[in-house]
Design a protein around this motif. Structure first.
Motif, PDB file in Angstrom:
ATOM      1  N   GLU A  89       0.990  -1.178  -0.080  1.00  0.00           N
ATOM      2  CA  GLU A  89      -0.153  -0.036   0.052  1.00  0.00           C
ATOM      3  C   GLU A  89       0.786   1.336   0.041  1.00  0.00           C
ATOM      4  O   GLU A  89       0.598   2.373  -0.768  1.00  0.00           O
ATOM      5  CB  GLU A  89      -0.834  -0.116   1.206  1.00  0.00           C
ATOM      6  N   GLU A  92       2.205   2.173  -3.596  1.00  0.00           N
ATOM      7  CA  GLU A  92       1.174   2.740  -4.391  1.00  0.00           C
ATOM      8  C   GLU A  92       1.201   4.335  -4.170  1.00  0.00           C
ATOM      9  O   GLU A  92       0.806   4.877  -4.859  1.00  0.00           O
ATOM     10  CB  GLU A  92      -0.160   2.154  -4.136  1.00  0.00           C
ATOM     11  N   LYS A  97       7.231   1.663  -7.503  1.00  0.00           N
ATOM     12  CA  LYS A  97       6.553   0.374  -7.574  1.00  0.00           C
ATOM     13  C   LYS A  97       7.668  -0.503  -7.835  1.00  0.00           C
ATOM     14  O   LYS A  97       8.877  -0.136  -8.489  1.00  0.00           O
ATOM     15  CB  LYS A  97       5.493   0.265  -8.811  1.00  0.00           C
TER      16      LYS A  97
END
Length: 621
Positions: A89, A92, A97
């Motif tokens: 999480e 994000e 990434k």
């Protein structure tokens, strides 16, 4: 009270009298890597006063500082999954990434979870001693930014990966395979940016003894240098950094109250009280299969099942050093033998191992009993609540693929002779070979001997493999024939590591100590023209053959022939003078290395070629 330390590589204990510790904890976790981070967090969440000591400056080990932020098999469930979701999480919303999670995000999550649960952290610190009352560990000494410190602890969990605490305390340990104490190769990781995300790449970089600081330092420098390029071009990804932590796959292994071994596993003699299940193929990195234990080689080479996944139940006793109290081990140093350690080391499973160890320690402290006396049903009940223990993870033997690219297929060993015959008469005979081996000669020997005269070459040759595993010399003519023709057929049982019949036959000729194969083995290892045979020729694009770097096929034939000759040498005294001469001619110079690889000294492939000479020198009088 004794203070036990490692001096010149040995555990040395000295009497220090009564010790008044300035600090005291319920649990001290030494090493906050893959297993240790979970052990510390799990202990603190259970309300224990917990201290974590780590020689680096972050938690997570290979999953963070080692930059391996993905999973290769292992069982699902447990505390780590919650933390991985939190790290994902953050990836994000905050971090770039990268794989399953961003390594910096996971570092942050682990440290936050530990601190919020009440654990204390000491980074950039190394253990220097273990306090003992007889064979009960009572505390540790370490050196860090604040100097030399010490603390008492009801239970110490060794999560160093190399059993440093256990070894320092004088616990029995082993290192590497029986033949030469060589461990699995380590890996070096390069992290780079490409396609708007952070990625990583690694390869087997060599073998090292990480217990030796000088040798480890050389390994770090040399392996990292192999990632460097003469010129960096657009389109290949921008290198960001080289992971500071090497991917060490194997080190010291403790001897536990229960030690899990490959021979007992294959005989279905496993615990009925598992705390979690380890799940992977017997992932023996490296190419020198010829020098592994007979149990591993029977599976990997003799049956061509090297990429079949297995499920290993891990009991509490594998985390308790034999004969000691107040001391546990979690992670890849737990009590398994070298052969099975290739499977029981995956990141998912080692995180579960840390959680299981901490939960057992919590129960032991609460009940005032030694860890080994913790009630199993109560312990496994708590582990079931978190998902660390899940009977659904007992998947048996499976044909499976990383990242679930295909649905796994559970294997059932064959008992019907008709089914075994059909399997042997195919290009994927591994399950039938191993099934025959499991049944034993009394059940299948007569049928296998009959099939040796069949017109079907698959059935005939593969029946010889099964008979060879069972120790039946009726297989010898067929095995000798496959050696003489350098049978190049590659079986098709597995997604990787499929073996060629020619060197499978050589392995079994060595297993049978066959004097009748000496002439042909001599030609293979001593004749320079051997390399000109068509079987060893190939193109650079082949998956298994890259002659400019490493001639995989020639190495397999050559190394299995060397090992077969060594086995015959050891069991046939009348042949020792002759075989000793053959082996000295074969590896008594470096010409054989240049036939195997063009890579420079220090690389993994050069090291395994060079190691054959060292093995011969030790074994041949």
């Amino acid at each position: 009270m004794l203070l036990s330390r490692r001096i010149d590589g040995k555990a040395v204990a000295e009497e220090v009298g009564e010790v008044e510790f300035p600090l005291a904890y319920d649990i001290i976790v030494v090493g906050l890597g893959t297993s240790g981070s979970m052990a510390l967090i799990a202990a603190a969440k259970r309300g224990l006063k917990a201290l974590g000591i780590e020689r680096l400056n972050s938690m997570g080990g290979m999953g963070t500082s080692g930059s391996v932020n993905g999973y290769y098999f292992g069982s699902q469930g447990g505390l780590y999954e919650t933390l991985d979701r939190e790290a994902a999480e953050l990836s994000e919303s905050v971090y770039a990434k990268s794989g399953a999670y961003n390594v910096e995000a996971k570092k942050y999550v682990l440290e936050q979870e530990a601190v919020l649960a009440g654990a204390e952290l000491v980074f950039e610190a190394s253990i220097t001693g273990v306090y003992l009352d007889g064979r009960r560990a009572t505390g540790i000494q370490w050196i860090g930014p604040s100097g030399i410190r010490s603390a008492a602890s009801k239970i110490i969990i060794d999560c160093t990966g190399d059993a440093e605490v256990c070894s320092m305390a004088g616990c029995a340990t082993s290192v590497g395979r029986e033949l030469d104490n060589r461990t699995q190769p380590f890996t070096s990781v390069k992290v780079y940016a490409a396609n708007r995300k952070v990625s990583w790449i690694n390869f087997d970089s060599g073998c090292t003894d990480q217990r030796d600081g000088v040798e480890l330092s050389r390994a770090i420098l040399f392996s990292h240098s192999q990632h460097l390029e003469e010129k960096y071009e657009d389109g290949k990804g921008r290198m960001l950094y080289l992971a500071p932590l090497l991917g060490i796959r194997e080190g010291r292994l403790i001897e536990g109250e229960e030690t899990i071994t490959l021979d007992r596993f294959f005989a279905d003699r496993v615990t009925d009280k598992p705390l979690f299940y380890a799940y992977a193929d017997i992932d023996k990195h490296g190419r020198d299969h010829a020098f592994e234990s007979e149990e591993l080689a029977d599976w990997f080479v003799g049956s061509n099942l090297g990429a079949i996944n297995v499920t290993v139940p891990v009991p509490l006793g594998a985390m308790i050093p034999r004969g000691f109290d107040g001391l546990m081990a979690a992670g890849r140093c737990l009590a398994v033998d070298h052969s099975l350690s290739t499977c029981v080391r995956m990141n998912r499973d080692m995180q579960k191992c840390g959680e299981a160890a901490a939960t057992a320690a919590w129960l032991a402290i609460g009940k005032g009993v030694p860890v080994k006396d913790v009630p199993y049903e109560e312990l496994v009940g708590y582990l079931t609540e978190t998902g660390c223990y899940d009977p659904a993870n007992d998947k048996g033997y499976q044909i499976a693929y990383p990242a679930d690219r295909k649905p796994p297929q559970r294997i059932k060993w064959l008992k019907d002779l008709g089914e075994i015959r059909s399997g042997l008469a195919s290009d994927s005979p591994g399950i039938a070979i191993w099934s025959a081996f499991r049944l034993g000669h009394a059940e299948v020997g007569a049928a296998l001997r009959e099939w040796l005269s069949d017109d079907d070459a698959y059935l005939r040759k593969h029946s010889a493999f099964a008979l060879g595993l069972l120790g039946d010399e009726a297989a010898l003519p067929e095995l000798r024939g496959m050696l003489a023709e350098r049978d190049a057929f590659q079986l098709k049982d597995c997604r990787k590591n499929n073996q060629m019949r020619g060197y499978m036959a050589i392995y079994l000729l060595g297993k049978l100590r066959d004097e009748g194969s000496i002439d042909e083995l001599e030609l293979l290892v001593c004749e320079p023209e051997e390399l000109n045979k068509p079987i060893y020729q190939g193109v650079d694009t082949s998956d298994i053959f890259k002659p400019k770097k490493f001639n995989e096929i020639y190495f397999q034939f050559f190394s299995h022939a060397i090992m077969a000759l060594l086995k015959i040498y050891g069991d046939r005294p009348g042949q020792r003078d002759r075989i000793g001469g053959i082996l000295k001619r074969a590896v008594g110079h470096d010409a054989y290395i240049s036939r195997i690889t063009g890579q420079k000294p220090g690389t993994y492939h050069h090291s395994i070629a060079e190691n054959m000479k060292l093995i011969v020198e030790r074994k041949v009088v």
